[in-house]
Write an enzyme that holds these catalytic residues in place. Structure first.
Site, PDB file in Angstrom:
ATOM      1  N   ASN A   8      -5.768 -14.451 -12.792  1.00  0.00           N
ATOM      2  CA  ASN A   8      -6.024 -14.401 -11.124  1.00  0.00           C
ATOM      3  C   ASN A   8      -7.101 -13.029 -11.102  1.00  0.00           C
ATOM      4  O   ASN A   8      -7.029 -11.900 -11.154  1.00  0.00           O
ATOM      5  CB  ASN A   8      -4.615 -13.900 -10.584  1.00  0.00           C
ATOM      6  N   LYS A  15      -6.009 -10.137 -13.447  1.00  0.00           N
ATOM      7  CA  LYS A  15      -4.883 -10.180 -13.772  1.00  0.00           C
ATOM      8  C   LYS A  15      -4.326 -11.426 -14.525  1.00  0.00           C
ATOM      9  O   LYS A  15      -4.942 -12.462 -14.225  1.00  0.00           O
ATOM     10  CB  LYS A  15      -4.053  -9.951 -12.669  1.00  0.00           C
ATOM     11  N   HIS A 179      -3.907 -16.702   0.923  1.00  0.00           N
ATOM     12  CA  HIS A 179      -2.677 -16.349   0.426  1.00  0.00           C
ATOM     13  C   HIS A 179      -1.576 -17.798   0.425  1.00  0.00           C
ATOM     14  O   HIS A 179      -0.550 -17.514   0.296  1.00  0.00           O
ATOM     15  CB  HIS A 179      -1.719 -15.338   1.353  1.00  0.00           C
ATOM     16  N   HIS A 207       3.552 -12.415   4.747  1.00  0.00           N
ATOM     17  CA  HIS A 207       2.758 -11.768   3.503  1.00  0.00           C
ATOM     18  C   HIS A 207       2.090 -10.473   3.845  1.00  0.00           C
ATOM     19  O   HIS A 207       1.102 -10.567   4.549  1.00  0.00           O
ATOM     20  CB  HIS A 207       1.938 -12.988   2.784  1.00  0.00           C
ATOM     21  N   LEU A 208       2.874  -9.530   3.614  1.00  0.00           N
ATOM     22  CA  LEU A 208       2.335  -8.126   4.344  1.00  0.00           C
ATOM     23  C   LEU A 208       2.113  -7.105   3.193  1.00  0.00           C
ATOM     24  O   LEU A 208       2.919  -6.779   2.480  1.00  0.00           O
ATOM     25  CB  LEU A 208       3.388  -7.654   5.293  1.00  0.00           C
ATOM     26  N   GLY A 209       0.783  -6.872   2.820  1.00  0.00           N
ATOM     27  CA  GLY A 209       0.309  -5.950   1.976  1.00  0.00           C
ATOM     28  C   GLY A 209      -1.034  -5.425   2.364  1.00  0.00           C
ATOM     29  O   GLY A 209      -1.273  -5.245   3.412  1.00  0.00           O
ATOM     30  N   SER A 210      -1.925  -5.027   1.304  1.00  0.00           N
ATOM     31  CA  SER A 210      -3.192  -4.577   1.888  1.00  0.00           C
ATOM     32  C   SER A 210      -3.943  -5.531   2.653  1.00  0.00           C
ATOM     33  O   SER A 210      -4.657  -5.442   3.352  1.00  0.00           O
ATOM     34  CB  SER A 210      -3.940  -3.990   0.550  1.00  0.00           C
ATOM     35  N   GLY A 211      -3.744  -6.935   2.047  1.00  0.00           N
ATOM     36  CA  GLY A 211      -4.272  -8.136   3.005  1.00  0.00           C
ATOM     37  C   GLY A 211      -2.998  -8.730   3.544  1.00  0.00           C
ATOM     38  O   GLY A 211      -1.870  -8.721   2.645  1.00  0.00           O
ATOM     39  N   ARG A 240      -8.866  -3.857   6.630  1.00  0.00           N
ATOM     40  CA  ARG A 240      -9.188  -4.959   7.678  1.00  0.00           C
ATOM     41  C   ARG A 240      -8.855  -4.987   8.981  1.00  0.00           C
ATOM     42  O   ARG A 240      -7.583  -4.742   9.457  1.00  0.00           O
ATOM     43  CB  ARG A 240      -9.082  -6.541   7.005  1.00  0.00           C
ATOM     44  N   ASP A 282      -2.973   2.946   3.069  1.00  0.00           N
ATOM     45  CA  ASP A 282      -1.512   2.728   2.500  1.00  0.00           C
ATOM     46  C   ASP A 282      -0.302   3.066   3.296  1.00  0.00           C
ATOM     47  O   ASP A 282      -0.224   4.162   3.959  1.00  0.00           O
ATOM     48  CB  ASP A 282      -1.173   3.438   1.363  1.00  0.00           C
ATOM     49  N   ARG A 284       2.700   3.800   3.048  1.00  0.00           N
ATOM     50  CA  ARG A 284       3.586   4.704   2.238  1.00  0.00           C
ATOM     51  C   ARG A 284       2.883   6.227   2.620  1.00  0.00           C
ATOM     52  O   ARG A 284       3.686   7.096   3.222  1.00  0.00           O
ATOM     53  CB  ARG A 284       3.595   4.688   1.015  1.00  0.00           C
ATOM     54  N   GLU A 382       3.027 -15.550  -7.342  1.00  0.00           N
ATOM     55  CA  GLU A 382       2.051 -16.640  -7.262  1.00  0.00           C
ATOM     56  C   GLU A 382       1.752 -16.980  -8.724  1.00  0.00           C
ATOM     57  O   GLU A 382       1.206 -18.266  -8.819  1.00  0.00           O
ATOM     58  CB  GLU A 382       0.481 -15.895  -6.769  1.00  0.00           C
TER      59      GLU A 382
END
Length: 395
Positions: A8, A15, A179, A207-211, A240, A282, A284, A382
């Site tokens: 990836n 990765k 995604h 799909h909830l993350g930085s993107g 974004r 972030d 958090r 993934e």
């Protein structure tokens, strides 16, 4: 049978995970961070929990690929590189050319390079790694797994923009989504957890993350998705903007005296949670500061609002829903965020049990036992989807 490597590659990271197949067990994983920068970091994690970290200035893309393979040997993970019989590469943009993952041939590699306009930060570097790993592992079968292939079969009414139709015919102006590998894995795993065939279900995967992206599945097929021509569209994200009126972009370009590429950069890297909170992308950090910083709370409220809008519209589009599924960094770990989204969807008979919801990063049904709509958390995988596609296409 053999070992399969999942690759990836991002613009500044590489990765990887090595699987024993067909058992699908992870033998080792790792990443190279800060590629081509001072203080590049190479990390390896073995199946027994051992971890190794190396720091080296300006690890190049080619060196990173070579280091993955040399370290697999030096740490005793493989005795010979010939044990690696397959390599699966995540590729962001497959356009309309690739409706499924594909065994890599010279023609396929050429097409991936030609699709660079659809993912300029990703496709060129991913094509580069395909080339490098073909040289380093000439006997291994290599497969490209496309983020966009899931969405090539969406109905035209959902993938087309209401622009002159000729722009689609001539320039490929349509919604491609992103995604897809994550959404595909999560939908399939959700069906398994519910004990039903995917083809029998109406699902919405978050799909909830930085993107962040949201996909509606109607009986096994992707019906609609929030990301658009690029991953910039859809819900608000870490940096974004998500959906914005194009006229506003032109207006701000004039006021700020920015070019269109500069405006796109602002929308991609300075907007979203970071832009509104003026603190962090972030969630958090924003949860930790929302009591004292109104803009932190506003950013979180806006994120929940945008997710709810998409979920609500997809419930209407599907004509009802059997399950809602949270995944990715925030989806898997954001206890308060999941609760806030469910609370706003209460009018659609969507609810979660606060006790069941009080955990992070596990597979779990979090809706009440008698809920008409199941709500689940399913950690994405993934890399597993990638190696399964390698096995499916090469055996």
């Amino acid at each position: 049978m053999g070992k399969t490597l999942a690759i990836n590659a991002g613009s500044s990271t590489l990765k990887w995970k090595l699987f024993a197949m067909p058992e699908e067990t992870v033998i080792a994983s790792g990443m190279v961070d800060r590629l081509n920068l001072p203080g590049s970091i190479f990390k390896v994690k073995l199946a027994d929990g051992q971890k190794f970290t190396e720091t080296q200035d300006k690890i190049t893309n080619k060196l990173a690929a070579a280091m993955v393979l040399t370290r697999l040997k030096s740490y005793g993970i493989v005795q010979h590189l010939s044990e690696i019989t397959g390599v699966g590469h995540r590729v962001v943009a497959g356009g309309e050319v690739f409706k499924d993952s594909a065994v890599i041939t010279p023609t396929v590699l050429k097409q991936i390079k030609e699709l660079k306009d659809y993912a300029p930060l990703h496709n060129p570097v991913q094509a580069y790694y395909i080339d490098v790993f073909q040289q380093l592992l000439p006997e291994a079968q290599q497969v490209a797994v496309f983020d966009t292939s899931l969405y090539t079969q969406m109905p035209a009414m959902n993938y087309l923009y209401s622009l002159p139709y000729a722009y689609y015919e001539k320039f490929g102006a349509r919604k491609y989504g992103a995604h897809g590998t994550s959404h595909r894995y999560v939908a399939k795993r959700t069906a398994e957890l519910l004990g039903q065939p995917l083809e029998a279900l109406k699902l919405i995967t978050l799909h909830l993350g930085s993107g962040s992206s949201i996909t509606a599945f109607d009986h096994g097929q992707a019906l609609d998705t929030s990301m658009g021509f690029t991953p910039l569209a859809g819900v608000m994200m870490g940096t974004r903007s998500g959906d914005v009126d194009p006229s506003l972009v032109a207006y701000l370009a004039e006021k700020l005296q920015k070019t269109m590429p500069e405006m796109i950069d602002i929308l991609n890297h300075q907007s979203g949670l970071l832009g509104i909170s003026e603190l962090s992308p972030d969630q958090r950090d924003l949860e930790d500061t929302q009591a004292d910083r109104p803009k932190s709370k506003l950013a979180l409220d806006m994120f929940v609002n945008r997710v709810v809008r998409y979920v609500g519209s997809y419930v209407a589009e599907l004509g009802g829903v059997d399950a809602i599924v949270f995944t990715a960094g925030s989806g898997e770990n954001g206890i308060a965020m999941r609760q806030a989204i469910a609370d706003q969807l209460a009018g659609l008979n969507i609810a979660i049990d606060p006790v069941k919801n009080d955990f992070r990063g596990e597979e779990r049904v979090i809706s009440p036992d008698d809920a008409a709509v199941k709500v689940l958390v399913v950690p994405t995988n993934e890399e597993l989807m990638i190696v399964r596609d390698v096995a499916r296409l090469t055996h």
